[in-house]
Design a protein around this motif. Structure first.
Motif, PDB file in Angstrom:
ATOM      1  N   ALA A  61       9.357 -36.674  -1.359  1.00 21.89           N
ATOM      2  CA  ALA A  61       8.616 -35.444  -1.602  1.00 21.89           C
ATOM      3  C   ALA A  61       8.622 -34.529  -0.388  1.00 21.89           C
ATOM      4  O   ALA A  61       8.362 -33.326  -0.513  1.00 21.89           O
ATOM      5  N   GLY A  91      11.446 -30.777  -4.844  1.00 21.76           N
ATOM      6  CA  GLY A  91      10.309 -31.479  -5.396  1.00 21.76           C
ATOM      7  C   GLY A  91       9.367 -30.588  -6.183  1.00 21.76           C
ATOM      8  O   GLY A  91       9.757 -29.562  -6.745  1.00 21.76           O
ATOM      9  N   TRP A 103       1.436 -34.959  -4.784  1.00 19.31           N
ATOM     10  CA  TRP A 103       2.271 -33.771  -4.618  1.00 19.31           C
ATOM     11  C   TRP A 103       1.417 -32.512  -4.497  1.00 19.31           C
ATOM     12  O   TRP A 103       1.718 -31.625  -3.713  1.00 19.31           O
TER      13      TRP A 103
END
Length: 614
Positions: free
Chosen positions: A66, A153, A139
């Protein structure tokens, strides 16, 4: 993306010279599994694990997918982690991954994923819907530094921090370069007329509610929420239709990590960050990363047993190192120190062929470009930028510095998307460049020109020589440059040109990661205000509108208009769509080459084990 069916190495070898050289290259390439033989010197006659020694052109910058933005990092993380959706090697389209299936609502705002059962992370944690939700929550809360480093990502797919652009008023869409030739003026007038027509249509659309529901990020974030209706079902809710979102879930930056590795542990023994101890569900486990060597080993509990057993010649241990110079990588291969390396440059290709080594091509799915910072002296003048575009001989670049099959680029979208070049394409014309420079009274002031050194990328195998050829082209029309070489290592070059906004010319490129136009457009322009000193409300509105158009003629036309705007404003000059390649020792009889670099080492076939110790 064109179909990228894996081929036997012998069918994809790039061999120069005579038919005899071709036959040399084919020697030993067979799909027949050899009978194992006892290893001499072993007291029990035990066969050591099959080991693959692979050399990259640069070290992995992060093992946290990520927060990674370089393909050398993703090469490693693709072995350790997996994504909800995988890439079909036969068609290049989406196929079941950690999600067995999915459905889309009629309005395109809700996707429901049925997750695979019986999957465990390397730490023993069960893969389920809560694990997926935990990754989404992570995230959403990435630090500013992690968001900046991550390029494939969550934030790139869902444009989570973006805001709805404010459309410009009439006659404020762009600044037209002033030139003498009547043909050029006609093209510019046509471009401006097209932009104004698009603005009128978008003003009407933007008066309506473009996005629905609340946003946890910017006003133009496509992400609304994610939830787990039951243990093995995940529902993704969007604020606006996002064409290609399923394909986007193949991105390595959306790989699913063990929730236990994301948080937890005591104050005395906190959980190590993923960059130090990556934990996924993939076919290989992380062992260690010391100095210039990264070690992985086969995940004996890997859920996809059929994939393992169907290829009994897969590597059981992997060692990945980095060797920056192509000649040194070649020497290591020829001496037997490594089994394979990436980034074959055209200047070592013939030596590899003469030594009967396989060279495996990837279909082109990246673009090399010349960045033009609008905040630099002279580059702030649109006519000067146009002169640069006329001055660069892209054909010579592709012929002299890239593997055969590399094509010149007039836009940043590869031909596989089927988007025709716009009418205002700028072709190579030194004479036209000189006329434009004379028109604006260019005084010969040197322009800073940055380029990376000690590195090779799949879009630029020879950066120093690429700089040299372009500098020659510019000098031929009277443009002087001041060379600014920078080391690539540890992200120094990327930081300088993308985040700090190096004011001048620079070389960079972009590698497509899934078959979607927005991946290229938004990927190249993700830091446009810094990298190019460039902002354009018109372009932002064009891109936002195009993302939601279904695949078809209307979508293709929308992206052609985007290319028209980019050619008009010239924040960059597209140069080539390169073919990249790998070199293999005879022990490697199959390598799963992929234009989007989805190359899982479990599918590699090793004919024999050349490394008998360690």
């Amino acid at each position: 993306m064109s179909s990228h069916t894996p081929q036997q190495v012998s069918r994809r070898a790039v061999l120069s010279g005579s038919f005899a050289a071709l036959m040399l290259g084919l020697t030993g390439c067979t799909d027949i599994t050899p009978e194992p033989a006892p290893v001499s010197g072993s007291p029990t006659g035990a066969i050591p694990p099959r080991k693959l020694k692979f050399a990259a052109a640069a070290p992995a910058l992060s093992l946290d997918p990520a927060a990674a933005g370089d393909n050398d990092s993703f090469r490693v993380t693709r072995q350790i982690y997996e994504t909800l959706v995988s890439i079909d090697p036969q068609t290049g389209g989406p196929m079941a991954g950690l999600a067995e299936s999915w459905t889309e609502s009629e309005d395109g705002l809700r996707y429901t994923f049925a997750l695979r059962r019986g999957v465990r992370f390397h730490d023993g944690t069960e893969f389920n819907a809560q694990a997926v939700v935990a990754n989404f929550e992570r995230w959403l809360n990435l630090s500013a530094e992690q968001r900046e480093n991550g390029l494939q990502g969550f934030y790139q797919v869902f444009h989570h921090l973006s805001d709805v652009p404010e459309l410009p008023e009439d006659n404020q869409s762009a600044q037209a370069p002033q030139t003498n030739p009547s043909e050029t003026n006609e093209k510019l007038e046509a471009t401006l007329a097209q932009q104004e027509s698009q603005l009128q249509a978008m003003r009407i659309q933007f008066e309506s509610e473009l996005f629905t529901g609340d946003s946890q990020g910017g006003s133009a974030s496509y992400f609304e929420s994610v939830e787990a209706p039951d243990e093995f079902t995940v529902q993704l809710n969007l604020r606006r239709r996002l064409t290609g979102v399923i394909e986007a879930f193949t991105l390595p930056g959306l790989a699913i990590a063990s929730p236990a590795s994301l948080s937890g542990g005591s104050a005395e023994q906190p959980v190590p960050p993923l960059n130090e101890l990556p934990v996924g569900t993939g076919p290989y486990r992380f062992v260690e990363h010391q100095d210039n060597l990264l070690r992985l080993e086969l995940n004996e509990s890997y859920w996809n047993t059929a994939r393992v057993t169907n290829n009994p010649q897969h590597p059981e241990r992997i060692e990945i190192s980095s060797i920056s110079r192509a000649q040194n990588r070649q020497t290591a291969l020829l001496s037997g120190d490594i089994d394979a390396f990436d980034m074959v440059s055209v200047d070592i290709l013939r030596t590899l062929v003469r030594n009967a080594r396989m060279v495996v091509n990837r279909d082109p799915f990246s673009v090399l470009y010349l960045g033009l910072h609008h905040g630099a002296a002279w580059l702030d003048n649109p006519t000067f930028r146009r002169a640069i575009a006329h001055a660069v001989d892209k054909g010579r670049l592709s012929r002299e510095l890239f593997i055969n099959g590399t094509k010149s680029a007039q836009g940043i979208l590869p031909s596989t998307f089927g988007v025709e070049n716009p009418d205002n394409v700028i072709f190579y014309s030194p004479d036209e460049a000189k006329k434009l420079l004379e028109l604006i009274g260019y005084d010969g002031s040197p322009i800073d020109f940055a380029y990376p050194r000690n590195v090779a990328r799949n879009y630029m195998a020879l950066p120093e020589r690429t700089f040299a050829l372009i500098a020659e082209d510019l000098a031929a029309v009277g443009i002087k440059v001041n060379p600014v070489p920078m080391d690539w290592i540890e992200g120094q070059y990327l930081q300088k040109v993308r985040s700090e906004g190096f004011k001048g010319l620079h070389l960079l490129g972009f590698s497509g990661a899934y078959r979607n136009e927005d991946d290229f457009i938004s990927g190249v322009l993700s830091a446009k205000q810094y990298e190019f000193g460039y902002t354009s409300p018109l372009l932002d509105a064009q891109i936002l509108t195009a993302r939601s158009i279904p695949v078809g003629e209307e979508r293709t036309a929308a992206y052609r208009s985007i290319l028209t705007t980019l050619t008009h404003d010239l924040p960059l000059v597209p140069l080539v769509f390169p073919i990249s390649a790998l070199a293999l020792d005879a022990a490697v009889t199959f390598y799963p080459s992929s234009p989007v670099l989805d190359e899982v080492f479990l599918d590699i076939k090793l004919e024999r084990n050349t490394h008998l110790t360690g």
